[in-house]
Design a protein around this motif. Structure first.
Motif, PDB file in Angstrom:
ATOM      1  N   ASP A  29      -0.497  13.271  -9.430  1.00  0.00           N
ATOM      2  CA  ASP A  29       0.922  12.928  -9.299  1.00  0.00           C
ATOM      3  C   ASP A  29       1.095  11.533  -8.707  1.00  0.00           C
ATOM      4  N   PHE A  30       0.328  11.248  -7.656  1.00  0.00           N
ATOM      5  CA  PHE A  30       0.416   9.916  -7.034  1.00  0.00           C
ATOM      6  C   PHE A  30      -0.055   8.829  -8.001  1.00  0.00           C
ATOM      7  N   ILE A  31      -1.145   9.083  -8.710  1.00  0.00           N
ATOM      8  CA  ILE A  31      -1.644   8.104  -9.684  1.00  0.00           C
ATOM      9  C   ILE A  31      -0.589   7.852 -10.753  1.00  0.00           C
ATOM     10  N   ASP A  32      -0.032   8.905 -11.306  1.00  0.00           N
ATOM     11  CA  ASP A  32       0.971   8.765 -12.367  1.00  0.00           C
ATOM     12  C   ASP A  32       2.187   7.991 -11.890  1.00  0.00           C
ATOM     13  N   ASP A  33       2.593   8.219 -10.646  1.00  0.00           N
ATOM     14  CA  ASP A  33       3.775   7.544 -10.123  1.00  0.00           C
ATOM     15  C   ASP A  33       3.516   6.057  -9.880  1.00  0.00           C
ATOM     16  N   VAL A  34       2.358   5.721  -9.352  1.00  0.00           N
ATOM     17  CA  VAL A  34       2.032   4.321  -9.048  1.00  0.00           C
ATOM     18  C   VAL A  34       1.680   3.543 -10.316  1.00  0.00           C
ATOM     19  N   GLU A  35       1.127   4.222 -11.288  1.00  0.00           N
ATOM     20  CA  GLU A  35       0.681   3.574 -12.532  1.00  0.00           C
ATOM     21  C   GLU A  35       1.803   2.798 -13.216  1.00  0.00           C
ATOM     22  N   VAL A  36       3.015   3.275 -13.059  1.00  0.00           N
ATOM     23  CA  VAL A  36       4.171   2.642 -13.696  1.00  0.00           C
ATOM     24  C   VAL A  36       4.293   1.171 -13.312  1.00  0.00           C
ATOM     25  N   THR A  37       4.021   0.851 -12.057  1.00  0.00           N
ATOM     26  CA  THR A  37       4.176  -0.539 -11.604  1.00  0.00           C
ATOM     27  C   THR A  37       2.868  -1.312 -11.516  1.00  0.00           C
ATOM     28  N   PHE A  46      -4.718  -8.457  -8.540  1.00  0.00           N
ATOM     29  CA  PHE A  46      -4.816  -8.376  -7.091  1.00  0.00           C
ATOM     30  C   PHE A  46      -5.926  -9.311  -6.629  1.00  0.00           C
ATOM     31  N   THR A  47      -5.739  -9.898  -5.464  1.00  0.00           N
ATOM     32  CA  THR A  47      -6.663 -10.923  -4.995  1.00  0.00           C
ATOM     33  C   THR A  47      -7.858 -10.373  -4.230  1.00  0.00           C
ATOM     34  N   SER A  48      -7.728  -9.165  -3.689  1.00  0.00           N
ATOM     35  CA  SER A  48      -8.832  -8.579  -2.927  1.00  0.00           C
ATOM     36  C   SER A  48      -8.687  -7.061  -2.899  1.00  0.00           C
ATOM     37  N   LYS A  49      -9.759  -6.417  -2.497  1.00  0.00           N
ATOM     38  CA  LYS A  49      -9.726  -4.960  -2.383  1.00  0.00           C
ATOM     39  C   LYS A  49      -8.730  -4.529  -1.314  1.00  0.00           C
ATOM     40  N   TRP A  91      -1.318  -2.392  -1.215  1.00  0.00           N
ATOM     41  CA  TRP A  91      -0.309  -2.252  -2.256  1.00  0.00           C
ATOM     42  C   TRP A  91      -0.191  -0.796  -2.711  1.00  0.00           C
ATOM     43  N   VAL A  92      -1.332  -0.143  -2.945  1.00  0.00           N
ATOM     44  CA  VAL A  92      -1.314   1.251  -3.394  1.00  0.00           C
ATOM     45  C   VAL A  92      -0.598   2.125  -2.365  1.00  0.00           C
ATOM     46  N   LYS A 135       0.053   6.974   3.439  1.00  0.00           N
ATOM     47  CA  LYS A 135      -1.289   6.903   4.008  1.00  0.00           C
ATOM     48  C   LYS A 135      -2.302   6.673   2.898  1.00  0.00           C
ATOM     49  N   HIS A 136      -3.469   6.192   3.280  1.00  0.00           N
ATOM     50  CA  HIS A 136      -4.544   5.925   2.328  1.00  0.00           C
ATOM     51  C   HIS A 136      -5.033   7.228   1.698  1.00  0.00           C
ATOM     52  N   ILE A 137      -5.039   7.282   0.377  1.00  0.00           N
ATOM     53  CA  ILE A 137      -5.605   8.404  -0.367  1.00  0.00           C
ATOM     54  C   ILE A 137      -6.790   7.832  -1.137  1.00  0.00           C
ATOM     55  N   PRO A 138      -8.012   8.129  -0.696  1.00  0.00           N
ATOM     56  CA  PRO A 138      -9.194   7.499  -1.292  1.00  0.00           C
ATOM     57  C   PRO A 138      -9.279   7.640  -2.814  1.00  0.00           C
ATOM     58  N   GLU A 139      -8.950   8.790  -3.351  1.00  0.00           N
ATOM     59  CA  GLU A 139      -9.047   8.989  -4.804  1.00  0.00           C
ATOM     60  C   GLU A 139      -8.057   8.114  -5.574  1.00  0.00           C
ATOM     61  N   VAL A 140      -6.862   7.957  -5.031  1.00  0.00           N
ATOM     62  CA  VAL A 140      -5.848   7.123  -5.689  1.00  0.00           C
ATOM     63  C   VAL A 140      -6.280   5.662  -5.632  1.00  0.00           C
TER      64      VAL A 140
END
Length: 64
Positions: A15-23, A30-33, A39-40, A49-54
């Motif tokens: 769900d998080f991946i699908d939502d962020v993928e839009v933008t 991106f300039t760096s990790k 940004w994610v 919060k940081h979600i490692p898989e996303v």
């Protein structure tokens, strides 16, 4: 990667991946990790919060 892993209040990794993928395409490159990681987290709805898989999904997609 388990896209069905529950993260928060019914939201899954997928769900998080699908939502962020839009933008994602509009905001690349991106300039760096670290820049991508921040940004994610900002783009995730509700859960900032940081979600490692996303992050890993978008890191792989970015080519960094």
């Amino acid at each position: 990667m388990d896209r069905d892993k529950h993260i928060w209040e019914g939201w899954t990794v997928g769900d998080f991946i699908d939502d962020v993928e839009v933008t994602f395409e509009m905001c690349a490159p991106f300039t760096s990790k670290q820049h991508l990681k921040r940004w994610v987290m900002q783009e995730q709805p509700y859960y900032k919060k940081h979600i490692p898989e996303v992050y890993q999904y978008f890191l792989n997609k970015s080519g960094l």
